[in-house]
Design a protein around this motif. Sequence first.
Motif, PDB file in Angstrom:
ATOM      1  N   GLN A  52       0.818  -1.214   0.000  1.00 40.51           N
ATOM      2  CA  GLN A  52       0.000   0.000   0.000  1.00 40.51           C
ATOM      3  C   GLN A  52       0.852   1.264   0.000  1.00 40.51           C
ATOM      4  O   GLN A  52       0.324   2.373  -0.012  1.00 40.51           O
ATOM      5  CB  GLN A  52      -0.923   0.020   1.224  1.00 40.51           C
ATOM      6  N   GLY A  53       2.173   1.077   0.046  1.00 39.40           N
ATOM      7  CA  GLY A  53       3.066   2.229   0.000  1.00 39.40           C
ATOM      8  C   GLY A  53       3.416   2.801   1.357  1.00 39.40           C
ATOM      9  O   GLY A  53       3.983   3.896   1.452  1.00 39.40           O
ATOM     10  N   ILE A  54       3.091   2.080   2.410  1.00 39.91           N
ATOM     11  CA  ILE A  54       3.413   2.553   3.763  1.00 39.91           C
ATOM     12  C   ILE A  54       4.867   2.195   4.059  1.00 39.91           C
ATOM     13  O   ILE A  54       5.284   1.051   3.906  1.00 39.91           O
ATOM     14  CB  ILE A  54       2.458   1.934   4.803  1.00 39.91           C
ATOM     15  N   SER A  55       5.651   3.181   4.454  1.00 43.03           N
ATOM     16  CA  SER A  55       7.074   2.945   4.691  1.00 43.03           C
ATOM     17  C   SER A  55       7.295   2.231   6.015  1.00 43.03           C
ATOM     18  O   SER A  55       6.492   2.332   6.940  1.00 43.03           O
ATOM     19  CB  SER A  55       7.850   4.260   4.656  1.00 43.03           C
ATOM     20  N   GLN A  56       8.411   1.535   6.078  1.00 40.60           N
ATOM     21  CA  GLN A  56       8.730   0.762   7.277  1.00 40.60           C
ATOM     22  C   GLN A  56       8.840   1.637   8.519  1.00 40.60           C
ATOM     23  O   GLN A  56       8.501   1.197   9.619  1.00 40.60           O
ATOM     24  CB  GLN A  56      10.035  -0.011   7.074  1.00 40.60           C
ATOM     25  N   ASN A  57       9.299   2.883   8.360  1.00 43.82           N
ATOM     26  CA  ASN A  57       9.464   3.733   9.541  1.00 43.82           C
ATOM     27  C   ASN A  57       8.131   4.224  10.094  1.00 43.82           C
ATOM     28  O   ASN A  57       8.102   4.920  11.101  1.00 43.82           O
ATOM     29  CB  ASN A  57      10.414   4.895   9.252  1.00 43.82           C
ATOM     30  N   LYS A  58       7.033   3.856   9.457  1.00 45.95           N
ATOM     31  CA  LYS A  58       5.693   4.187   9.967  1.00 45.95           C
ATOM     32  C   LYS A  58       5.043   2.969  10.637  1.00 45.95           C
ATOM     33  O   LYS A  58       3.876   3.002  11.006  1.00 45.95           O
ATOM     34  CB  LYS A  58       4.780   4.665   8.823  1.00 45.95           C
ATOM     35  N   MET A  59       5.785   1.882  10.769  1.00 44.78           N
ATOM     36  CA  MET A  59       5.259   0.644  11.345  1.00 44.78           C
ATOM     37  C   MET A  59       5.941   0.343  12.671  1.00 44.78           C
ATOM     38  O   MET A  59       7.117   0.639  12.851  1.00 44.78           O
ATOM     39  CB  MET A  59       5.503  -0.543  10.403  1.00 44.78           C
ATOM     40  N   ALA A  60       5.184  -0.241  13.567  1.00 48.92           N
ATOM     41  CA  ALA A  60       5.736  -0.699  14.842  1.00 48.92           C
ATOM     42  C   ALA A  60       5.102  -2.038  15.180  1.00 48.92           C
ATOM     43  O   ALA A  60       3.916  -2.264  14.933  1.00 48.92           O
ATOM     44  CB  ALA A  60       5.455   0.304  15.950  1.00 48.92           C
ATOM     45  N   ILE A  61       5.893  -2.917  15.734  1.00 49.90           N
ATOM     46  CA  ILE A  61       5.409  -4.216  16.187  1.00 49.90           C
ATOM     47  C   ILE A  61       5.571  -4.224  17.707  1.00 49.90           C
ATOM     48  O   ILE A  61       6.689  -4.119  18.213  1.00 49.90           O
ATOM     49  CB  ILE A  61       6.220  -5.367  15.563  1.00 49.90           C
ATOM     50  N   LEU A  62       4.465  -4.303  18.411  1.00 55.25           N
ATOM     51  CA  LEU A  62       4.509  -4.344  19.875  1.00 55.25           C
ATOM     52  C   LEU A  62       4.445  -5.790  20.336  1.00 55.25           C
ATOM     53  O   LEU A  62       3.638  -6.572  19.828  1.00 55.25           O
ATOM     54  CB  LEU A  62       3.340  -3.559  20.467  1.00 55.25           C
ATOM     55  N   VAL A  63       5.292  -6.126  21.284  1.00 62.82           N
ATOM     56  CA  VAL A  63       5.333  -7.500  21.804  1.00 62.82           C
ATOM     57  C   VAL A  63       5.227  -7.468  23.322  1.00 62.82           C
ATOM     58  O   VAL A  63       5.543  -6.466  23.964  1.00 62.82           O
ATOM     59  CB  VAL A  63       6.629  -8.221  21.378  1.00 62.82           C
ATOM     60  N   ARG A  64       4.751  -8.578  23.877  1.00 63.61           N
ATOM     61  CA  ARG A  64       4.563  -8.650  25.322  1.00 63.61           C
ATOM     62  C   ARG A  64       5.894  -8.808  26.065  1.00 63.61           C
ATOM     63  O   ARG A  64       6.102  -8.218  27.109  1.00 63.61           O
ATOM     64  CB  ARG A  64       3.624  -9.810  25.661  1.00 63.61           C
ATOM     65  N   THR A  65       6.798  -9.635  25.528  1.00 61.93           N
ATOM     66  CA  THR A  65       8.085  -9.853  26.196  1.00 61.93           C
ATOM     67  C   THR A  65       9.220  -9.724  25.177  1.00 61.93           C
ATOM     68  O   THR A  65       9.039  -9.987  23.983  1.00 61.93           O
ATOM     69  CB  THR A  65       8.150 -11.258  26.851  1.00 61.93           C
TER      70      THR A  65
END
Length: 198
Positions: free
Chosen positions: A161-174
């Motif tokens: 969709q053209g969204i750059s990687q620096n606009k993404m975040a992956i949140l994890v529990r640990t």
Amino acid sequence: HHVMIDEFQDTSTIQWKNFKVLMREWMSHVGSENLIVGDVKQSVYRWRSGDWRLLNNMEQQFSQEMMEIKSLQTNYRSERNIILFNNAFFTIAAQQEHDAISEQNPTGAQQLRNAYADVCQQIPERRESQGYVDIRLLPVTNYRERTLEQLRDIIENLLAQGISQNKMAILVRTNDIITLIADYFAEQMPEVTIVSDE
């Protein structure tokens, strides 16, 4: 002469016992103004043994003359669709949880009702209809593998969709999951850069 405690929902009972003594002392001085900022609903993360009941019962900690409680009604941080989702989700979830515990634990049910009384947030007038929520419930069988595959599919879709990687975040529990994700992407999608302190 003044105290400000931010993210109060992450305060533990032991920390509050110490803060409370100090605050009572400061509040006894003329002109002392103190500020506690927090959101009970954020306490679901349970950072540092935070006890949400402390903030939820703040009016019982000091006399009414000593304090004023203000609820921030408008969410200026989130996109319209995120606010609408949160309003609907937490209203239903809080009611279901209240109903589930009301017979066995009426006090806890009332505390929960108080905590989520202001769950619906107002949306700024000119906020456009943006933001996206996608919830996927995965089976217990092969849960990690399926989660990584879903994560890969989502990242591929966002990149398409053209969204750059620096606009993404992956949140994890640990933190141990970060290495698992980084290793998986290094093998499956080496063009994706995972940035983390880990």
